[in-house]
Structure formats: structure tokens, C-alpha cells
Write a protein that holds these residues in place. Structure first.
Motif, PDB file in Angstrom:
ATOM      1  N   ALA A  28       0.840  -1.202   0.000  1.00  0.00           N
ATOM      2  CA  ALA A  28       0.000   0.000   0.000  1.00  0.00           C
ATOM      3  C   ALA A  28       0.874   1.251   0.000  1.00  0.00           C
ATOM      4  N   THR A  29       1.936   1.240   0.776  1.00  0.00           N
ATOM      5  CA  THR A  29       2.859   2.364   0.820  1.00  0.00           C
ATOM      6  C   THR A  29       3.529   2.557  -0.532  1.00  0.00           C
ATOM      7  N   LYS A  30       3.955   1.462  -1.141  1.00  0.00           N
ATOM      8  CA  LYS A  30       4.605   1.513  -2.455  1.00  0.00           C
ATOM      9  C   LYS A  30       3.643   2.080  -3.511  1.00  0.00           C
ATOM     10  N   ALA A  31       2.369   1.678  -3.457  1.00  0.00           N
ATOM     11  CA  ALA A  31       1.370   2.189  -4.395  1.00  0.00           C
ATOM     12  C   ALA A  31       1.219   3.702  -4.242  1.00  0.00           C
ATOM     13  N   CYS A  32       1.250   4.193  -3.018  1.00  0.00           N
ATOM     14  CA  CYS A  32       1.160   5.635  -2.786  1.00  0.00           C
ATOM     15  C   CYS A  32       2.387   6.344  -3.368  1.00  0.00           C
ATOM     16  N   ILE A  58      -8.048   4.333  -6.720  1.00  0.00           N
ATOM     17  CA  ILE A  58      -6.993   3.373  -6.379  1.00  0.00           C
ATOM     18  C   ILE A  58      -6.750   2.454  -7.571  1.00  0.00           C
ATOM     19  N   LYS A  59      -5.481   2.343  -7.974  1.00  0.00           N
ATOM     20  CA  LYS A  59      -5.109   1.435  -9.066  1.00  0.00           C
ATOM     21  C   LYS A  59      -4.312   0.283  -8.458  1.00  0.00           C
ATOM     22  N   ASN A  60      -4.810  -0.952  -8.667  1.00  0.00           N
ATOM     23  CA  ASN A  60      -4.074  -2.137  -8.228  1.00  0.00           C
ATOM     24  C   ASN A  60      -4.226  -3.229  -9.273  1.00  0.00           C
ATOM     25  N   ASP A  61      -3.805  -4.438  -8.943  1.00  0.00           N
ATOM     26  CA  ASP A  61      -3.849  -5.541  -9.902  1.00  0.00           C
ATOM     27  C   ASP A  61      -5.266  -5.846 -10.385  1.00  0.00           C
ATOM     28  N   SER A  62      -6.259  -5.580  -9.562  1.00  0.00           N
ATOM     29  CA  SER A  62      -7.645  -5.885  -9.909  1.00  0.00           C
ATOM     30  C   SER A  62      -8.269  -4.842 -10.824  1.00  0.00           C
ATOM     31  N   GLY A  63      -7.638  -3.696 -10.968  1.00  0.00           N
ATOM     32  CA  GLY A  63      -8.175  -2.638 -11.806  1.00  0.00           C
ATOM     33  C   GLY A  63      -8.136  -1.305 -11.089  1.00  0.00           C
ATOM     34  N   THR A  64      -8.912  -0.357 -11.591  1.00  0.00           N
ATOM     35  CA  THR A  64      -8.980   0.975 -11.002  1.00  0.00           C
ATOM     36  C   THR A  64     -10.313   1.121 -10.278  1.00  0.00           C
ATOM     37  N   PHE A  65     -10.235   1.472  -9.012  1.00  0.00           N
ATOM     38  CA  PHE A  65     -11.424   1.630  -8.173  1.00  0.00           C
ATOM     39  C   PHE A  65     -11.656   3.116  -7.915  1.00  0.00           C
ATOM     40  N   ALA A  66     -12.893   3.577  -8.064  1.00  0.00           N
ATOM     41  CA  ALA A  66     -13.313   4.915  -7.659  1.00  0.00           C
ATOM     42  C   ALA A  66     -14.265   4.707  -6.486  1.00  0.00           C
ATOM     43  N   ILE A  67     -13.810   5.075  -5.298  1.00  0.00           N
ATOM     44  CA  ILE A  67     -14.584   4.756  -4.099  1.00  0.00           C
ATOM     45  C   ILE A  67     -14.793   5.978  -3.220  1.00  0.00           C
ATOM     46  N   GLU A  68     -15.729   5.833  -2.294  1.00  0.00           N
ATOM     47  CA  GLU A  68     -15.948   6.810  -1.235  1.00  0.00           C
ATOM     48  C   GLU A  68     -15.734   6.084   0.086  1.00  0.00           C
TER      49      GLU A  68
END
Length: 132
Positions: A28-32, A58-68
């Protein structure tokens, strides 16, 4: 497990880990650090505090998430609890589903065999790549 009401803010890397977007806090830190986490169209550092009501991308292996962000937690719990910490937008769900369909539709490319290619295989490989 401390949830929601008694917390006012928590580090974003810890929240991403608790909400199960990443398997470890280090990831998570690396992604930031790599700019894969945004809050309000701004890249965030791992130490930034996240609050209920923040909108994240948030962009991760599963895709891009737009969340609240709906709730806060310092501890990683079961997936059912983690899913109550955020709400994903319908557009985000649809984009991820379309991306998954595109990945499935892509042709399967065989991995190269171990060892050196033969002269015939190398020539065929060059021909496919358009080098000759």
C-alpha cells in the motif's frame, strides 16, 4: 477491532491494507509512492490521513477503483467487514468489468521455451515481429 465512530482519521496506507486493496501495508505504501492512489485528483503520500467521506481513486492488480470512504479501521479483518469501509461507484464497477472482458478477449500468447531458439525459430520470430 476499532471501527468508524471513535476514529477521526487514519493513515491512508493502513486504511488501504485494512480495506483489503493491498495484501500488505508495504504494498500500500509503495502504491502511494508510485502515484497509484489519488484523493480528489491529487496523488497522496502514505502518511496522509483519510477521513470518512473522502473520495479515492486506487489502481491495483484488480483494476482501477473509484470509491468513497464510509468507515475507518486500523485492523485488517474479514473481507465482509472490509467491504463495509467503502462504497464503489457504479461507473467504476462497470469500467473494471469491461477491462476484465478485454483481458479475456486478448489472444493467448505462448511463453517462449527455455533455452536458446533454433535458427529456424529465431527467423520465424523475427518475421512475426516484422523485423525482416
Amino acid at each position: 477491532m476499532r471501527l468508524g465512530k471513535d476514529l477521526t482519521g487514519i493513515r491512508i496506507d493502513k486504511w488501504l491494507w485494512a480495506a483489503r486493496f493491498f495484501k500488505t501495508r508495504a504494498l500500500a505504501t509503495k502504491a502511494c509512492e508510485l502515484g497509484r492512489v489519488e484523493c480528489g485528483a491529487q496523488q497522496v503520500k502514505a502518511s496522509r490521513e483519510v477521513h470518512a467521506g473522502d473520495k479515492l481513486r486506487i489502481k491495483n492488480d484488480s483494476g482501477t477503483f473509484a470509491i468513497e470512504v464510509l468507515g475507518l479501521s486500523e485492523m485488517r479483518g474479514p473481507a465482509s467487514v472490509a467491504q463495509t469501509l467503502y462504497a464503489e461507484s457504479d461507473a467504476s464497477k462497470q469500467e473494471r468489468a469491461e477491462a476484465a472482458q478485454q483481458r479475456k478477449a486478448m489472444p493467448f500468447i505462448e511463453a517462449l521455451q527455455d533455452g536458446k531458439l533454433s535458427k529456424r525459430e529465431r527467423r520465424r520470430f523475427d518475421w512475426v515481429r516484422g523485423r525482416r
